[in-house]
Design an enzyme around this catalytic site. Structure first.
Site, PDB file in Angstrom:
ATOM      1  N   LYS A 160     -10.884  -3.745  -3.937  1.00 36.27           N
ATOM      2  CA  LYS A 160     -11.666  -2.517  -3.956  1.00 36.27           C
ATOM      3  C   LYS A 160     -10.896  -1.397  -4.639  1.00 36.27           C
ATOM      4  O   LYS A 160     -11.472  -0.493  -5.197  1.00 36.27           O
ATOM      5  CB  LYS A 160     -11.972  -2.079  -2.512  1.00 36.27           C
ATOM      6  N   LYS A 167      -5.476 -10.258  -7.326  1.00 29.55           N
ATOM      7  CA  LYS A 167      -6.740 -10.537  -6.636  1.00 29.55           C
ATOM      8  C   LYS A 167      -7.736  -9.394  -6.865  1.00 29.55           C
ATOM      9  O   LYS A 167      -7.338  -8.248  -7.043  1.00 29.55           O
ATOM     10  CB  LYS A 167      -6.496 -10.825  -5.157  1.00 29.55           C
ATOM     11  N   LYS A 180       0.824  -1.212   0.000  1.00 28.84           N
ATOM     12  CA  LYS A 180       0.000   0.000   0.000  1.00 28.84           C
ATOM     13  C   LYS A 180       0.853   1.255   0.000  1.00 28.84           C
ATOM     14  O   LYS A 180       0.526   2.227  -0.666  1.00 28.84           O
ATOM     15  CB  LYS A 180      -0.932   0.020   1.221  1.00 28.84           C
TER      16      LYS A 180
END
Ligand code: AMP
Ligand code: TRP
Length: 332
Positions: free
Chosen positions: A200, A197, A111
């Site tokens: 969101k 994967k 992230k």
């Protein structure tokens, strides 16, 4: 009865990965375990959120949890920030975990790298210490079992390490939790980039299936799912990630073994159509239930208030136990 706890961030739109990899398992577990499920709004603010949006997404997430079948009479359903002692325990655990342990978390590495790549200089300290808050969410309810997708495995291992270290320093205080990773659909992949994967924050809207999208849009996404040029249906993630992902989704939606489903298909077209149809059949009642709930804010408000009360009753006791063990002077 064993305890279960899990959480979902109230950001973005809930997608098929969240639904098959996590939420459906929660709905099953509530009947056999003493279950706690939470919308983790305190985790959401590790990246900057628009205040109005955070509020509405939190409400929608609570409606979603009820709509997927979590029964507020059976389990404890709550908003994380309504139980303020999560942050209190989180501090005690931040002082138990090491800088080096946090630095090794792949989710933080991914992230923070993504944020700097997109030109954002600001990586919050909360994004770094987030696993301590997650450990607090789990340990505060003496949870034995934590159903999560595969991506959370490392955070669960760290939670156990933190609990073990705390117990060995200060005496038996916390229950050591186990991760419960579903066998099928632990990793639902992006329909356009099946080696990533479904997420969101993905930049491929055609690859991510929101569970509240119009059914026609869902069907279209499956029709356009990336496969390969071999035209042979086999369950083989390395060689055929797209086809294998479709088989896993179909298997999860129909409660069947994805490997044996492969024998029933010879072409990609029917596999895509059947997968879309199976998913839509599962999602339609969920979509209708959520719409009903959002149209009745008073009922949703009662569910949320009751959940906060039930969760707090358990959480305050554990935090006090941890504070006593660490040697904090009591006020009274
Ligand atoms: P998040 O979207 O990160 O709040 O995740 C909520 C839950 O969904 C967690 O238990 C995740 O592990 C799970 N999850 C998220 N993405 C996927 C995916 N693509 N496949 C399976 N499970 C997932
Ligand atoms: N970190 C989890 C995620 O990103 C969400 C989460 C927060 C969680 N606290 C938790 C999951 C406690 C399980 C238990 O998906």
């Amino acid at each position: 009865m064993t305890r279960v706890l899990s959480g979902i961030q109230p950001t973005g739109d809930v997608h098929l990965g969240n639904f098959l990899g996590a939420l459906r398992q929660w709905a099953i577990d509530q009947h056999t375990h003493d279950s706690f499920y939470t919308a983790v709004d305190l985790h959401a603010v590790t990246v900057q959120q628009d205040p109005l949006e955070l509020r509405s997404k939190t409400l929608e997430t609570m409606a979603t949890l009820v709509a997927v079948g979590l029964d507020p009479e059976v389990c404890t359903l709550f908003v994380q920030s309504h139980v303020p002692c999560h942050t209190e325990l989180s501090w005690l655990l931040e002082c138990t975990v090491s800088f080096g342990e946090l630095r090794r978390m792949t989710q933080f590495k991914d992230k923070s790298a993504k944020q700097s790549d997109s030109g954002q200089e600001h990586v919050s300290a909360g994004l770094f210490t987030y696993p301590a808050l997650m450990a607090a969410d789990i340990l505060i309810y003496d949870a034995d079992r934590v159903p999560v997708g595969d991506d959370q495995r490392q955070h669960l291992e760290l939670t156990r390490d933190i609990a073990e270290r705390f117990n060995s320093r200060y005496g038996e205080t916390f229950v050591l939790p186990e991760a419960a990773i579903p066998k099928i659909a632990a990793r639902v992949m992006d329909l356009q980039e099946p080696t990533n994967k479904m997420s969101k924050s993905s930049e491929s809207p055609m690859g991510t299936v929101g569970i509240f999208e119009e059914t026609s849009a869902i069907a279209k996404k499956f029709k356009r799912a990336i496969t390969d040029s071999e035209n042979q249906v086999r369950f083989d993630f390395e060689a055929k990630p797209g086809v294998t992902n479709l088989l896993s989704i179909l298997g999860a939606a129909t409660d069947r073994d994805p490997e044996s489903l492969a024998d029933e298909y010879h072409q990609y077209g029917p596999l895509k159509n059947d997968t879309a149809e199976a998913i839509i059949t599962v999602l339609e009642p969920v979509q209708n239930r959520r719409a009903e709930l959002l149209a009745d804010p008073a009922e949703l408000g009662r569910i949320i208030a009751r959940g906060a009360e039930k969760a707090s009753e358990v959480a305050v006791v554990t935090v006090q136990r941890a504070k006593d063990a660490m040697g904090f002077l009591s006020a009274g």
